[in-house]
Design a protein around this motif. Sequence first.
Motif, PDB file in Angstrom:
ATOM      1  N   TRP A   1       0.873  -1.116   0.055  1.00 41.73           N
ATOM      2  CA  TRP A   1      -0.003   0.022  -0.009  1.00 41.73           C
ATOM      3  C   TRP A   1       0.727   1.240   0.006  1.00 41.73           C
ATOM      4  O   TRP A   1       0.625   2.067  -0.797  1.00 41.73           O
ATOM      5  CB  TRP A   1      -0.943  -0.126   1.314  1.00 41.73           C
ATOM      6  CG  TRP A   1      -1.428   1.391   1.395  1.00 41.73           C
ATOM      7  CD1 TRP A   1      -2.541   1.631   0.778  1.00 41.73           C
ATOM      8  CD2 TRP A   1      -0.993   2.217   2.575  1.00 41.73           C
ATOM      9  NE1 TRP A   1      -2.727   3.446   1.217  1.00 41.73           N
ATOM     10  CE2 TRP A   1      -1.862   3.266   2.319  1.00 41.73           C
ATOM     11  CE3 TRP A   1      -0.356   2.310   3.591  1.00 41.73           C
ATOM     12  CZ2 TRP A   1      -1.859   4.418   3.062  1.00 41.73           C
ATOM     13  CZ3 TRP A   1      -0.245   3.308   4.240  1.00 41.73           C
ATOM     14  CH2 TRP A   1      -0.987   4.465   4.154  1.00 41.73           C
ATOM     15  N   ALA A   2       1.886   1.198   0.757  1.00 43.05           N
ATOM     16  CA  ALA A   2       2.803   2.488   0.971  1.00 43.05           C
ATOM     17  C   ALA A   2       3.771   2.618  -0.506  1.00 43.05           C
ATOM     18  O   ALA A   2       3.806   3.862  -0.777  1.00 43.05           O
ATOM     19  CB  ALA A   2       3.727   2.102   2.085  1.00 43.05           C
ATOM     20  N   LEU A   3       3.879   1.646  -1.052  1.00 43.67           N
ATOM     21  CA  LEU A   3       4.490   1.629  -2.253  1.00 43.67           C
ATOM     22  C   LEU A   3       3.820   2.175  -3.521  1.00 43.67           C
ATOM     23  O   LEU A   3       3.993   2.866  -4.358  1.00 43.67           O
ATOM     24  CB  LEU A   3       5.236   0.285  -2.532  1.00 43.67           C
ATOM     25  CG  LEU A   3       6.289   0.085  -3.995  1.00 43.67           C
ATOM     26  CD1 LEU A   3       7.462   1.048  -3.748  1.00 43.67           C
ATOM     27  CD2 LEU A   3       6.451  -1.217  -4.197  1.00 43.67           C
ATOM     28  N   THR A   4       2.323   1.396  -3.499  1.00 47.15           N
ATOM     29  CA  THR A   4       1.584   1.798  -4.792  1.00 47.15           C
ATOM     30  C   THR A   4       0.390   2.740  -4.525  1.00 47.15           C
ATOM     31  O   THR A   4      -0.215   3.291  -5.367  1.00 47.15           O
ATOM     32  CB  THR A   4       0.964   0.521  -5.297  1.00 47.15           C
ATOM     33  OG1 THR A   4       0.185  -0.135  -3.933  1.00 47.15           O
ATOM     34  CG2 THR A   4       1.976  -0.630  -5.485  1.00 47.15           C
ATOM     35  N   GLY A   5       0.047   3.089  -3.156  1.00 43.60           N
ATOM     36  CA  GLY A   5      -1.047   3.728  -2.758  1.00 43.60           C
ATOM     37  C   GLY A   5      -2.634   3.076  -3.057  1.00 43.60           C
ATOM     38  O   GLY A   5      -3.584   3.578  -3.125  1.00 43.60           O
ATOM     39  N   GLU A   6      -2.458   1.852  -3.518  1.00 38.75           N
ATOM     40  CA  GLU A   6      -3.556   0.865  -3.647  1.00 38.75           C
ATOM     41  C   GLU A   6      -4.207   0.623  -2.375  1.00 38.75           C
ATOM     42  O   GLU A   6      -3.803  -0.274  -1.583  1.00 38.75           O
ATOM     43  CB  GLU A   6      -3.458  -0.227  -4.507  1.00 38.75           C
ATOM     44  CG  GLU A   6      -2.991   0.095  -6.112  1.00 38.75           C
ATOM     45  CD  GLU A   6      -3.970   0.403  -6.648  1.00 38.75           C
ATOM     46  OE1 GLU A   6      -5.126   0.297  -6.406  1.00 38.75           O
ATOM     47  OE2 GLU A   6      -3.801   1.212  -7.805  1.00 38.75           O
ATOM     48  N   VAL A   7      -5.542   1.115  -2.018  1.00 37.84           N
ATOM     49  CA  VAL A   7      -6.185   0.667  -0.751  1.00 37.84           C
ATOM     50  C   VAL A   7      -6.645  -0.901  -0.855  1.00 37.84           C
ATOM     51  O   VAL A   7      -6.831  -1.231   0.345  1.00 37.84           O
ATOM     52  CB  VAL A   7      -7.460   1.626  -0.857  1.00 37.84           C
ATOM     53  CG1 VAL A   7      -8.047   1.469   0.549  1.00 37.84           C
ATOM     54  CG2 VAL A   7      -7.009   3.281  -0.838  1.00 37.84           C
TER      55      VAL A   7
ATOM     56  N   LEU B   1      -7.490  -3.144   2.406  1.00 35.83           N
ATOM     57  CA  LEU B   1      -8.766  -3.925   2.738  1.00 35.83           C
ATOM     58  C   LEU B   1      -8.432  -5.668   2.950  1.00 35.83           C
ATOM     59  O   LEU B   1      -9.244  -6.056   3.504  1.00 35.83           O
ATOM     60  CB  LEU B   1      -9.453  -3.696   1.755  1.00 35.83           C
ATOM     61  CG  LEU B   1     -10.067  -2.302   1.313  1.00 35.83           C
ATOM     62  CD1 LEU B   1     -10.853  -2.099   0.039  1.00 35.83           C
ATOM     63  CD2 LEU B   1     -10.683  -1.734   2.411  1.00 35.83           C
ATOM     64  N   LEU B   2      -7.326  -6.015   2.104  1.00 28.53           N
ATOM     65  CA  LEU B   2      -7.084  -7.470   2.473  1.00 28.53           C
ATOM     66  C   LEU B   2      -6.525  -7.613   3.828  1.00 28.53           C
ATOM     67  O   LEU B   2      -6.878  -9.044   4.226  1.00 28.53           O
ATOM     68  CB  LEU B   2      -6.244  -7.643   1.207  1.00 28.53           C
ATOM     69  CG  LEU B   2      -6.641  -7.931  -0.091  1.00 28.53           C
ATOM     70  CD1 LEU B   2      -5.379  -8.279  -1.187  1.00 28.53           C
ATOM     71  CD2 LEU B   2      -7.603  -9.282  -0.302  1.00 28.53           C
TER      72      LEU B   2
END
Length: 339
Positions: A126-132, A136-137
């Motif tokens: 998440w920190a690397l990609t910003g994908e929430v 959630l996983l």
Amino acid sequence: MTSFTLADVRERTYKRRDAWWTVFLVDPLAARLVVWVANRTSITPNQITFGAGVLGAGSAVCFALGTWPWLVAGALLFHLSFVLDCMDGKIARLKGNGSVFGAWVDFIFDRIRFFGCMLALLIGQWALTGEVLFLLLAPVVTFLDLVRYLNGSQVGKTRQSMRAQLRAAAEGDTRAPAEEDPENTEPDGGPEADRDGGADADEAGAGAEVVFVEEVLRENPELDHEQARERSAEAGTRVIDVHQGFTRKFGWYGRLRSALLRGRVRPHLFSGIEFEMFVCVVAPLTALASAVVPGATLLVPVVVFSCVALAAFEALIVYKLWLATRDFGVEMARLRGED
């Protein structure tokens, strides 16, 4: 000084049935390392457990860094940590130097390692990609891991209660037997070992005139369900079978189960061990694709697959238990009628 061989390790430390990941991807290496450690060092099981914890911490650090080379390194460290985790129990059984407290430490380290590495992996991504989606996983994986522990404990307890009541009824004892919590001897601290219908080892020899079909199948994997019933009946024992309903619905399962048990693989094909390994080893290893195609990874699909597979096998276990409780009522009525 005692000199242990590979045959000694296999005979004294291998479980009668185990997760396929352990059987094929861990034991071949762990057994050889155990021979070397047992013969050449005085390392204790607790020290090996601590070493597994150190490797697990290193794996978490690698996952937190996020890029594909670190993900691969983290996956390898996690797997090696699990190899050590399997070795501590083998050393304890081989040398007889295990302890009750050591079993507790092993369990706690297992859980800390998995949750620490899983969170580091998902939060790092998440920190690397910003994908929430990665955030959630994390609660989904945590929830499913918790459910499988609670489900395993209760399913094991229910099976023990049914076997105890049936044995008491067969022996003419009308008193309600006391329930006991199932014991846990899985290398990952999980309670999957006896949830697919096998009897606990400490019950297998009790009440010689009463035989459960699952006990016969566990001891003789070459037999099918009907052959196990016939062999038990021919021996003059009282045969009890609480898996008739499941066998009637899924006749192929008995053949699959026998084939797996001959290879020491338990039928619960996606247990807690496979769940942890797919999340913390297989998923991060898919980052290797990023070496060819920047940004390419199957990390999310593998984690999702792991969650779905674990949930499916847990549901199957509950369904099988439900069918067993129906057969339990029929068997109790039969035994009381005989008496």
